[in-house]
Design a protein around this motif. Structure first.
Motif, PDB file in Angstrom:
ATOM      1  N   ASN A  58       0.940  -1.119  -0.065  1.00  0.00           N
ATOM      2  CA  ASN A  58       0.019   0.238   0.084  1.00  0.00           C
ATOM      3  C   ASN A  58       1.006   1.434   0.010  1.00  0.00           C
ATOM      4  O   ASN A  58       0.521   2.308  -0.647  1.00  0.00           O
ATOM      5  CB  ASN A  58      -1.138  -0.025   1.098  1.00  0.00           C
ATOM      6  CG  ASN A  58      -2.024  -1.052   1.248  1.00  0.00           C
ATOM      7  OD1 ASN A  58      -2.366  -1.437   0.122  1.00  0.00           O
ATOM      8  ND2 ASN A  58      -2.044  -1.809   2.312  1.00  0.00           N
ATOM      9  N   HIS A  72      -5.968   8.706  -5.492  1.00  0.00           N
ATOM     10  CA  HIS A  72      -5.268   7.326  -5.211  1.00  0.00           C
ATOM     11  C   HIS A  72      -5.331   6.238  -6.155  1.00  0.00           C
ATOM     12  O   HIS A  72      -5.890   6.464  -7.345  1.00  0.00           O
ATOM     13  CB  HIS A  72      -5.735   6.950  -3.873  1.00  0.00           C
ATOM     14  CG  HIS A  72      -7.346   6.524  -3.986  1.00  0.00           C
ATOM     15  ND1 HIS A  72      -8.501   7.453  -3.417  1.00  0.00           N
ATOM     16  CD2 HIS A  72      -7.910   5.479  -4.505  1.00  0.00           C
ATOM     17  CE1 HIS A  72      -9.700   6.890  -3.520  1.00  0.00           C
ATOM     18  NE2 HIS A  72      -9.313   5.740  -4.168  1.00  0.00           N
ATOM     19  N   THR A  74      -6.073   1.989  -6.730  1.00  0.00           N
ATOM     20  CA  THR A  74      -6.580   0.818  -5.886  1.00  0.00           C
ATOM     21  C   THR A  74      -6.273  -0.484  -6.837  1.00  0.00           C
ATOM     22  O   THR A  74      -6.293  -0.314  -8.015  1.00  0.00           O
ATOM     23  CB  THR A  74      -7.857   0.751  -5.544  1.00  0.00           C
ATOM     24  OG1 THR A  74      -8.202   2.026  -4.666  1.00  0.00           O
ATOM     25  CG2 THR A  74      -8.450  -0.253  -4.889  1.00  0.00           C
ATOM     26  N   GLY A  85     -11.541  -4.721  -3.789  1.00  0.00           N
ATOM     27  CA  GLY A  85     -10.273  -3.952  -3.892  1.00  0.00           C
ATOM     28  C   GLY A  85      -9.355  -4.658  -2.821  1.00  0.00           C
ATOM     29  O   GLY A  85      -9.835  -4.606  -1.616  1.00  0.00           O
ATOM     30  N   SER A  88      -4.419  -0.555  -1.836  1.00  0.00           N
ATOM     31  CA  SER A  88      -4.917   0.808  -2.083  1.00  0.00           C
ATOM     32  C   SER A  88      -4.170   1.827  -1.248  1.00  0.00           C
ATOM     33  O   SER A  88      -3.557   1.592  -0.175  1.00  0.00           O
ATOM     34  CB  SER A  88      -6.301   0.877  -1.909  1.00  0.00           C
ATOM     35  OG  SER A  88      -6.797   2.393  -2.323  1.00  0.00           O
ATOM     36  N   GLU A  93     -10.538   2.200   0.744  1.00  0.00           N
ATOM     37  CA  GLU A  93     -10.937   1.443  -0.476  1.00  0.00           C
ATOM     38  C   GLU A  93     -10.495  -0.004  -0.598  1.00  0.00           C
ATOM     39  O   GLU A  93     -10.585  -0.672  -1.225  1.00  0.00           O
ATOM     40  CB  GLU A  93     -10.047   2.221  -1.749  1.00  0.00           C
ATOM     41  CG  GLU A  93     -10.394   3.504  -1.934  1.00  0.00           C
ATOM     42  CD  GLU A  93     -11.773   3.746  -2.462  1.00  0.00           C
ATOM     43  OE1 GLU A  93     -12.657   4.431  -1.819  1.00  0.00           O
ATOM     44  OE2 GLU A  93     -12.362   2.540  -3.175  1.00  0.00           O
ATOM     45  N   ARG A  94      -9.557  -0.225   1.030  1.00  0.00           N
ATOM     46  CA  ARG A  94      -9.294  -1.597   0.932  1.00  0.00           C
ATOM     47  C   ARG A  94     -10.282  -2.544   1.339  1.00  0.00           C
ATOM     48  O   ARG A  94     -11.187  -2.322   2.043  1.00  0.00           O
ATOM     49  CB  ARG A  94      -7.789  -1.661   1.829  1.00  0.00           C
ATOM     50  CG  ARG A  94      -6.937  -1.007   1.593  1.00  0.00           C
ATOM     51  CD  ARG A  94      -5.841  -0.813   2.488  1.00  0.00           C
ATOM     52  NE  ARG A  94      -4.900   0.331   2.223  1.00  0.00           N
ATOM     53  CZ  ARG A  94      -4.136   1.039   3.055  1.00  0.00           C
ATOM     54  NH1 ARG A  94      -4.039   0.689   4.343  1.00  0.00           N
ATOM     55  NH2 ARG A  94      -3.215   2.049   2.488  1.00  0.00           N
TER      56      ARG A  94
END
Length: 816
Positions: A58, A72, A74, A85, A88, A93-94
């Protein structure tokens, strides 16, 4: 009068709709440019990232997002019936799921199948789809844009994201709301103008849910523009739907307090039809009607003529400059950024003209900057950021082109991998590692002739192309590189010794396909690794058999736990003073359904490399502890169980929590668990190892150093690390002879360990002579075939008493 008013409403709607259509063209053009920028950023990101998502962090994505100028990035992977996702630069967004995202999820699936995206929404380009811009439900002052790129060379979809305020700024200056405000200011009769979406007005808002956040697509807002005042919701919904269905003007009167108004609804045909609702002050209309009744026909005619003349000049004064502005806005929307409106006035239209001119210049500056950025992104899409060498994409294209023009003349491909380079990164940091990579690049580059090409394809791997080069010359070049790398590298006062394993494949002898030749060179490089590193190997066809076996083992190992193909054997450990069995070491075995029994020496390194060792190691730990607990419950003496930890297991952040959880679930007292680590683990990172060993010790488990004497054998870590046991490697025990170097080493190890209050166990004991020597040196525990081979659970249960009695007799006899 009412009919006349309705005609005026129709004319007004036409003017407003024309202005809105032109403003939307500009917005759509900006949206497409943002989408194309995201695609360019995705391609550049692909070239800078490892194609395996498990080797991307990440933190790398965060740095890359800043470098590429996006909000960002992802990385999304397919997991069963979902596309998630996983990695990221944005924590929100993970681990988000997309399978409930309607047509967005459909687009992701089509990308994974290498199909062109067929849904009607969004922007579609080769290997790429960009969803429609969204407005955040919690913050409508900006728009959000996502892009999704996948060409099959990675095991993930790359999704750059951009948050953009410029489109909202454009809409604020020349968009529908700006047009409505201007129209209302210029006509006191008009009270309100609203644009309704007939597909959503009166229904629940259409939201897109993403990881707990709600977004509204621009085209799904129920109120497209204007402020919805003078609400009569039921009647308004009916009028909007009727106007949309018939295409005719729908009007009705309504009262709001003491104010009487006339509402008019007119459908505007376009790609996405909408309905404009206009609220007129009915009292103004009534006053005009009363005046007409009181005045004579002549006065009425004069008034009408006067109104006509005033309207004509007013229209020339307002409509003409508006048309000029709209004409320029249309040119700007077509991409002619920098166009200027020549309306020199000091009123609102003059202000609007200045704002349009400012927007046009800003767009010109924005696109110029974008072109510059695209050149930089284009460079990084084909060249390695650290070393400046061509990357794999550039190398493949150049090699394929050269092969097509080479008339089958020989070319050599050398695949280089730096040996144990990970140790430098882990011990001295990535800054030192990067400096070494640059120095390696410079040394090899100095050896190249014109036309030869060196490429860095990721991490510590390089590939070298030698045109018009035969097998002998390729081997000479490999030897030259190995000798050149033997010279020490000096960085910040430290000397580093780097070796390399080199695989060589010949074109067109090994294959007429460049990608296959590169793959063959990679296979040969792994053979060089197996041959002890710091050497070169030529590709041979039989290497494919090894790769195929490796693939079969890796695939089978992923299913072995589910199919219960692993089993544990247990080898007793004996107290050298009493002859009592005081513990057992758990040793894993794998019976493959087709290949039969696989040696741990073959599948354990593969499990370590692929990361499967983590799940396998957890199974071993849980199974061994459970078996030890069952033995204690069934009446066996209280004994310890020893479990080996691999380097990757030891690096797990949650290792201490996992051990504690297993002990708690099974109910095994921690004092009966020993965890064995190798010396290489001990040297991984001193502070990290010390903290983790103390945490394990605080649980109550014992720590043993396995294979002692074959690695670093550092007295410093023996003093610092909270260890309980040293296991002398069986290679020393095997060659015990009076006065030999091995006996001196064993004597020194035992004496040193006892001085440090650490117990010593000797493994691989097979003869009475070895036992007698170890008794003389006061070794604490012994393990080996002299007492027992590793036993299955059934054999152990059946033969325990027999093994125990034999061990007691041998110990007592040897001590006499």
């Amino acid at each position: 009068m009412i009919k006349d008013q309705e005609k005026q409403m129709e004319l007004l709607v036409k003017e407003i709709s024309i202005a809105i259509d032109h403003s939307q063209i500009g917005v759509e053009s900006l949206e497409n440019q943002v989408g194309e920028k995201l695609r360019t950023a995705a391609i550049a990101a692909q070239s800078m990232l490892n194609p395996d998502i498990n080797k991307v962090t990440n933190e790398q994505l965060a740095k890359l997002s800043e470098k590429l100028g996006v909000s960002h990035i992802t990385l999304m992977v397919k997991e069963k019936d979902d596309i998630r996702g996983v990695k990221s630069s944005d924590p929100h967004e993970r681990n988000l799921s997309t399978k409930e995202w309607d047509y967005w999820y459909t687009a992701f699936q089509q990308l994974y199948l290498h199909k062109n995206v067929s849904i009607s929404q969004g922007q579609k380009l080769p290997n790429y789809w960009s969803g429609p811009m969204n407005i955040s439900a919690s913050n409508p002052n900006h728009v959000d844009k996502w892009g999704y790129y996948y060409d099959g060379t990675t095991n993930y979809i790359i999704s750059p994201y951009m948050r953009d305020n410029q489109i909202m700024d454009v809409q604020d200056h020349i968009g529908p709301d700006a047009i409505v405000k201007k129209t209302l200011r210029d006509n006191a009769t008009l009270l309100n103008i609203v644009g309704f979406n007939p597909q959503t007005f009166g229904f629940s808002p259409v939201y897109t849910e993403q990881n707990g956040k709600r977004f509204i697509e621009l085209g799904n807002k129920d109120i497209q523009f204007g402020q919805y005042k003078y609400k009569d919701k039921t009647a308004d919904i009916s009028a909007v739907r009727k106007a949309n269905k018939t295409g005719e003007l729908v009007s009705f009167q309504s009262n709001f307090g003491n104010k009487k108004v006339l509402k008019s609804f007119i459908s505007v045909p376009s790609q996405k039809p909408y309905v404009i609702g206009i609220v007129t002050d009915y009292n103004v209309i009534q006053e005009v009607l009363n005046k007409q009744l009181l005045n004579s026909l002549i006065i009425s005619i004069i008034v009408l003529v006067f109104v006509f003349i005033v309207s004509y000049f007013l229209a020339r004064y307002i409509v003409r400059p508006i048309n000029q502005i709209l004409l320029k806005v249309n040119e700007i929307a077509k991409g002619n950024f920098g166009e200027q409106v020549l309306v020199e006035r000091s009123d609102e239209l003059g202000l609007l003209s200045n704002q349009v001119n400012t927007m046009s210049l800003n767009l010109l500056h924005y696109t110029d900057e974008l072109k510059k950025k695209n050149k930089e992104i284009q460079y990084h899409a084909y060249y390695d950021f650290l070393t400046g060498l061509p990357n794999l994409r550039f190398f493949n294209e150049a090699a394929s082109k050269l092969a097509s023009l080479n008339n089958n003349r020989p070319m050599a491909f050398l695949f280089l991998d730096l040996d144990r380079f990970k140790f430098i990164n882990d011990t001295f940091g990535h800054a030192t590692g990067n400096a070494i990579l640059k120095a390696v690049t410079n040394r090899i580059s100095c050896l190249l002739k014109e036309g030869e090409m060196l490429s860095r394809i990721g991490g510590d791997e390089f590939i070298l192309l030698l045109p018009n080069t035969g097998r002998e010359a390729a081997g000479d070049m490999a030897q030259t590189i190995l000798k050149e790398l033997e010279k020490p590298f000096v960085h910040e006062g430290n000397g580093f010794f780097i070796t390399s394993s080199i695989g060589i494949s010949m074109y067109p002898i090994d294959s007429e396909n460049v990608e296959d030749v590169i793959k063959n060179a990679d296979i040969a490089m792994y053979r060089a690794k197996e041959q002890g590193r710091n050497n070169h190997q030529f590709y041979t066809s039989d290497m494919n058999d090894l790769i195929q076996r490796r693939a079969v083992l890796e695939k089978g190992m992923r299913q072995a736990l589910e199919r219960n193909e692993f089993t544990l054997f247990y080898q007793p450990k004996v107290d050298i003073n009493t002859g009592m069995i005081i513990g057992n070491e758990a040793l894993i075995r794998w019976c493959h359904p087709k290949l039969g029994m696989i040696s741990p020496a073959e599948f354990i390194p593969l499990a370590e490399e692929t990361g499967l060792i983590v799940s396998i190691g957890e199974w071993v730990l849980r199974t061994a502890c459970k078996q030890n607990q069952e033995w204690q419950k069934s009446g066996f003496p209280e004994m310890s169980i020893s479990v080996n930890l691999s380097p990757r297991q030891f690096q797990q952040v949650n290792l201490v929590e996992l051990v504690n959880e297993v002990l708690s679930d099974i109910g095994l007292d921690p004092q009966y668990l020993e965890l064995e680590i190798t010396e290489s683990i001990a040297m991984y990172n001193e502070h990290y190892v010390i903290d983790k060993l103390h945490a394990l010790k605080n649980l109550g488990v014992k720590i043993a150093i396995d294979d002692f004497g074959t690695g670093y054998s550092s007295l410093s870590y023996l003093k610092k690390f909270p260890i309980h046991i040293l296991k002398i490697d069986q290679s020393f025990i095997k060659d015990i002879e009076a006065g030999s170097d091995d006996t001196k080493i064993i004597t020194t190890i035992i004496a040193m360990a006892h001085n440090l209050k650490v117990k010593v166990i000797a493994e691989g004991v097979e003869t009475d002579e070895q036992l007698q020597f170890l008794q003389q040196q006061k070794c604490d525990e012994i393990q080996g075939y002299l007492f027992s081979k590793p036993l299955s659970v059934e054999e152990y249960n059946r033969m325990f008493e027999e093994v125990q009695e034999a061990a007691r007799i041998k110990i007592n006899t040897s001590s006499l």
